[in-house]
Structure formats: C-alpha cells, structure tokens
Motif scaffolding. Sequence first.
Motif, PDB file in Angstrom:
ATOM      1  N   GLY A  95       0.795  -1.227   0.000  1.00  0.00           N
ATOM      2  CA  GLY A  95       0.000   0.000   0.000  1.00  0.00           C
ATOM      3  C   GLY A  95       0.822   1.269   0.000  1.00  0.00           C
ATOM      4  N   HIS A  96       1.781   1.369   0.904  1.00  0.00           N
ATOM      5  CA  HIS A  96       2.570   2.602   0.999  1.00  0.00           C
ATOM      6  C   HIS A  96       3.445   2.789  -0.237  1.00  0.00           C
ATOM      7  N   THR A  97       4.087   1.726  -0.687  1.00  0.00           N
ATOM      8  CA  THR A  97       4.942   1.800  -1.876  1.00  0.00           C
ATOM      9  C   THR A  97       4.112   2.128  -3.113  1.00  0.00           C
ATOM     10  N   THR A  98       2.956   1.483  -3.227  1.00  0.00           N
ATOM     11  CA  THR A  98       2.084   1.728  -4.367  1.00  0.00           C
ATOM     12  C   THR A  98       1.605   3.171  -4.378  1.00  0.00           C
ATOM     13  N   MET A  99       1.230   3.679  -3.213  1.00  0.00           N
ATOM     14  CA  MET A  99       0.783   5.070  -3.146  1.00  0.00           C
ATOM     15  C   MET A  99       1.900   6.029  -3.524  1.00  0.00           C
ATOM     16  N   LEU A 100       3.111   5.736  -3.126  1.00  0.00           N
ATOM     17  CA  LEU A 100       4.236   6.593  -3.467  1.00  0.00           C
ATOM     18  C   LEU A 100       4.474   6.611  -4.975  1.00  0.00           C
ATOM     19  N   VAL A 101       4.426   5.444  -5.591  1.00  0.00           N
ATOM     20  CA  VAL A 101       4.608   5.353  -7.043  1.00  0.00           C
ATOM     21  C   VAL A 101       3.485   6.091  -7.769  1.00  0.00           C
ATOM     22  N   ILE A 102       2.263   5.896  -7.330  1.00  0.00           N
ATOM     23  CA  ILE A 102       1.123   6.562  -7.960  1.00  0.00           C
ATOM     24  C   ILE A 102       1.213   8.076  -7.756  1.00  0.00           C
ATOM     25  N   LEU A 103       1.683   8.507  -6.605  1.00  0.00           N
ATOM     26  CA  LEU A 103       1.845   9.938  -6.344  1.00  0.00           C
ATOM     27  C   LEU A 103       2.881  10.552  -7.277  1.00  0.00           C
ATOM     28  N   ILE A 104       3.979   9.850  -7.508  1.00  0.00           N
ATOM     29  CA  ILE A 104       4.989  10.327  -8.457  1.00  0.00           C
ATOM     30  C   ILE A 104       4.395  10.387  -9.862  1.00  0.00           C
ATOM     31  N   MET A 105       3.624   9.383 -10.218  1.00  0.00           N
ATOM     32  CA  MET A 105       2.966   9.382 -11.520  1.00  0.00           C
ATOM     33  C   MET A 105       1.980  10.542 -11.634  1.00  0.00           C
ATOM     34  N   GLU A 106       1.324  10.880 -10.543  1.00  0.00           N
ATOM     35  CA  GLU A 106       0.378  11.992 -10.532  1.00  0.00           C
ATOM     36  C   GLU A 106       1.099  13.308 -10.855  1.00  0.00           C
ATOM     37  N   TYR A 107       2.284  13.505 -10.277  1.00  0.00           N
ATOM     38  CA  TYR A 107       3.073  14.700 -10.578  1.00  0.00           C
ATOM     39  C   TYR A 107       3.500  14.720 -12.043  1.00  0.00           C
ATOM     40  N   ILE A 108       3.918  13.582 -12.547  1.00  0.00           N
ATOM     41  CA  ILE A 108       4.328  13.501 -13.950  1.00  0.00           C
ATOM     42  C   ILE A 108       3.151  13.795 -14.872  1.00  0.00           C
ATOM     43  N   ILE A 109       1.995  13.255 -14.550  1.00  0.00           N
ATOM     44  CA  ILE A 109       0.796  13.514 -15.349  1.00  0.00           C
ATOM     45  C   ILE A 109       0.470  14.998 -15.338  1.00  0.00           C
TER      46      ILE A 109
END
Length: 174
Positions: free
Chosen positions: A50-64
């Motif tokens: 959960g925490h790792t996935t959220m971090l990756v998705i958060l980075i992707m959110e910034y890139i998007i």
Amino acid sequence: MSFPQFAFNNVKRNARAYFAYYLSSSFMVMVFFTYALFIFHPDINKTELGHTTMLVILIMEYIIYIFSFLFVLYSIGAFLKARNKEFGILTILGAEQGQISRLVFIENMIIGASSIVTGIGSGLILSKLFLLLSAKVVGMEKLGLYLPVKAVLLTVAAFAMLFIAISAFTLILI
C-alpha cells in the motif's frame, strides 16, 4: 451583450474549433482524477504494498500534471495560431489588445471549467473499472467504491490553477 456573454457565444459558435482542445483537456483531467481516486482510497494502506504503491502513484500523478500543463499549453498555442485571422478582424473592428487578451482568457476559463466537470464526471463513471484493475495490480481482492471528496477537491484545485496559469501565459503568446 456583456463581454463574458460575448466570450461564451464565441465558444458556442466555434464549438468545432474548440472541441479538440476541450476533449484533450477533459481527458487529462480524467486521468489525473482516476489516479487521485486511487491515492486517496481508504483501503490502499491495508495492503503490504500500500505505501509503496501510493508513493509510485503519487509520483505518476506529478508527472501527469507536468505533461498536462505542457500538453494543454501546446494545444492552446496551436489553437491561437489558427485564430490569427479572427484576432485581426477584431482589431480592425476596434478591439484593443487588452480586450482580445481578456476574451481569450475568459474563453480558456470557460473551456477549462467545462473540462474539469467533464473529466471528473467521466472519471467517476470509469472509477469502478479502474479500481477493479488496480486492485488486481496491488494484490487485493477488490477495492470498494467510495465518495472521493479529496480526489475531487485535489483535481479541481490543481486544474483550476493549471488553466489560470495557462490562460495567463497565453496572454504573452497573443
């Protein structure tokens, strides 16, 4: 007729010209919203990843968001170049540079606001499918549907700032 009414009627009359810009903006809002929906889901922290996935998705959110800014800026730049004749006619009819800039700013804000509403609406429609697919990736049985107030607020705030910044930047392009 007031100036905002003139801008709204201009958007209505040139709907075909604005459609690609509107559609691309709505798609960017929808993608951003679906990722925000996943980030703020209450069941994500209950998994091992959960925490790792959220971090990756958060980075992707910034890139998007960065790509959204560049993509919408490119779209509006190409759209403004296609409207040079219209701006010339308005100038001949007596419109000042400030009035044309204000017109473009209001038109961009109309398109931006409608893109935000459409993008969040389509994101809500596709949210169950996205949550089902992302649950498989995370290794959960299922992610339940929830009312994504934080995701909506984040998306509205982020894209309102984006459209205001781009509308202000287009004043330089004109």
